[in-house]
Design a protein around this motif. Sequence first.
Motif, mmCIF file in Angstrom:
data_model
loop_
_atom_site.group_PDB
_atom_site.id
_atom_site.type_symbol
_atom_site.label_atom_id
_atom_site.label_comp_id
_atom_site.label_asym_id
_atom_site.label_seq_id
_atom_site.Cartn_x
_atom_site.Cartn_y
_atom_site.Cartn_z
ATOM 1 N N ARG A 11 0.834 -1.207 0.000
ATOM 2 C CA ARG A 11 0.000 0.000 0.000
ATOM 3 C C ARG A 11 0.866 1.252 0.000
ATOM 4 O O ARG A 11 0.557 2.228 -0.673
ATOM 5 C CB ARG A 11 -0.934 0.005 1.213
ATOM 6 C CG ARG A 11 -2.064 -0.997 1.125
ATOM 7 C CD ARG A 11 -3.111 -0.737 2.204
ATOM 8 N NE ARG A 11 -4.093 -1.808 2.192
ATOM 9 C CZ ARG A 11 -4.158 -2.788 3.080
ATOM 10 N NH1 ARG A 11 -3.304 -2.823 4.073
ATOM 11 N NH2 ARG A 11 -5.070 -3.718 2.997
ATOM 12 N N ARG A 12 1.944 1.212 0.800
ATOM 13 C CA ARG A 12 2.825 2.386 0.864
ATOM 14 C C ARG A 12 3.584 2.588 -0.443
ATOM 15 O O ARG A 12 3.793 3.711 -0.884
ATOM 16 C CB ARG A 12 3.829 2.240 2.012
ATOM 17 C CG ARG A 12 3.221 2.290 3.392
ATOM 18 C CD ARG A 12 4.279 2.585 4.446
ATOM 19 N NE ARG A 12 5.349 1.603 4.455
ATOM 20 C CZ ARG A 12 5.355 0.526 5.229
ATOM 21 N NH1 ARG A 12 4.332 0.286 6.038
ATOM 22 N NH2 ARG A 12 6.378 -0.315 5.205
ATOM 23 N N THR A 13 4.039 1.477 -1.031
ATOM 24 C CA THR A 13 4.916 1.566 -2.194
ATOM 25 C C THR A 13 4.158 1.690 -3.506
ATOM 26 O O THR A 13 4.561 2.433 -4.400
ATOM 27 C CB THR A 13 5.828 0.321 -2.261
ATOM 28 O OG1 THR A 13 6.448 0.116 -0.990
ATOM 29 C CG2 THR A 13 6.902 0.496 -3.323
ATOM 30 N N GLN B 35 0.639 2.585 -4.159
ATOM 31 C CA GLN B 35 -0.660 3.027 -3.653
ATOM 32 C C GLN B 35 -1.789 2.798 -4.641
ATOM 33 O O GLN B 35 -2.928 2.563 -4.263
ATOM 34 C CB GLN B 35 -0.597 4.505 -3.278
ATOM 35 C CG GLN B 35 0.303 4.777 -2.078
ATOM 36 C CD GLN B 35 0.331 6.243 -1.709
ATOM 37 O OE1 GLN B 35 -0.450 7.032 -2.203
ATOM 38 N NE2 GLN B 35 1.247 6.607 -0.836
ATOM 39 N N SER C 36 -7.832 0.596 6.435
ATOM 40 C CA SER C 36 -7.021 1.335 7.408
ATOM 41 C C SER C 36 -7.507 1.112 8.830
ATOM 42 O O SER C 36 -6.726 1.132 9.779
ATOM 43 C CB SER C 36 -7.028 2.837 7.086
ATOM 44 O OG SER C 36 -8.347 3.364 7.169
#
Length: 225
Positions: free
Chosen positions: A119-121, A123, A141
Amino acid sequence: MDSIHILIVEDDLPLANELKEYLGKWGYQISLISDFSNVWKECVDINPDLILMDINLPFYDGFYWCFKIREYSKVPMIFISSSNSDHDKIMAIAQGGDDYIEKPFNLSLLKAKILAILRRTYQYKVSQKQFIEENIYYDFSSCCVYYGREKIDLTKSENIIVQLLLECKGRIASRTTLMDELWNTDEFISDNTLTVLISRLRAKFKKYTGDEIIYTKKGQGYYIK
């Protein structure tokens, strides 16, 4: 998740195959390292989206290979190790690792760490909020289901089932796969228990939407359209 390619750098073959089988269930493409003397080259050839990197490896350790890979790539990397020393954890981060998990580990925890990093890398690949149908959605989340602004109370096991069905959205999640994931939470789950959980989930959703949300594929499993 069909486009996500994970490279597993693990010389414990039974563990490597277990990880490959487990992560493959969720649509990830999995590759295993075959030449531990030249991990860097295989990594270049495979070009994965994420790497699971053991620390204790033949020839050179995982810290060395992480350093070499970081010379040309920012691919996210999770270190896996039987060591719980702070020194190894610090080294893992210092060499460019993104996370660290100790053996033996819960497969559900590993999957959660992988999803968080993806998710961070990437998105655009993993949405924080996934609509089940109009007005009802799952918020990754907060790990909760909402109808409009109203939270739908789910048990821990019901929550896991919803997550898995959404990860397989449009595809069938087999009863075996669902039960395996629920077993990873250390709860006792029988075939009958799963049937009861699905029935309760259907009733909870129908109370809000009036519609069927979870469908059955006879002899195979369940799915959300």
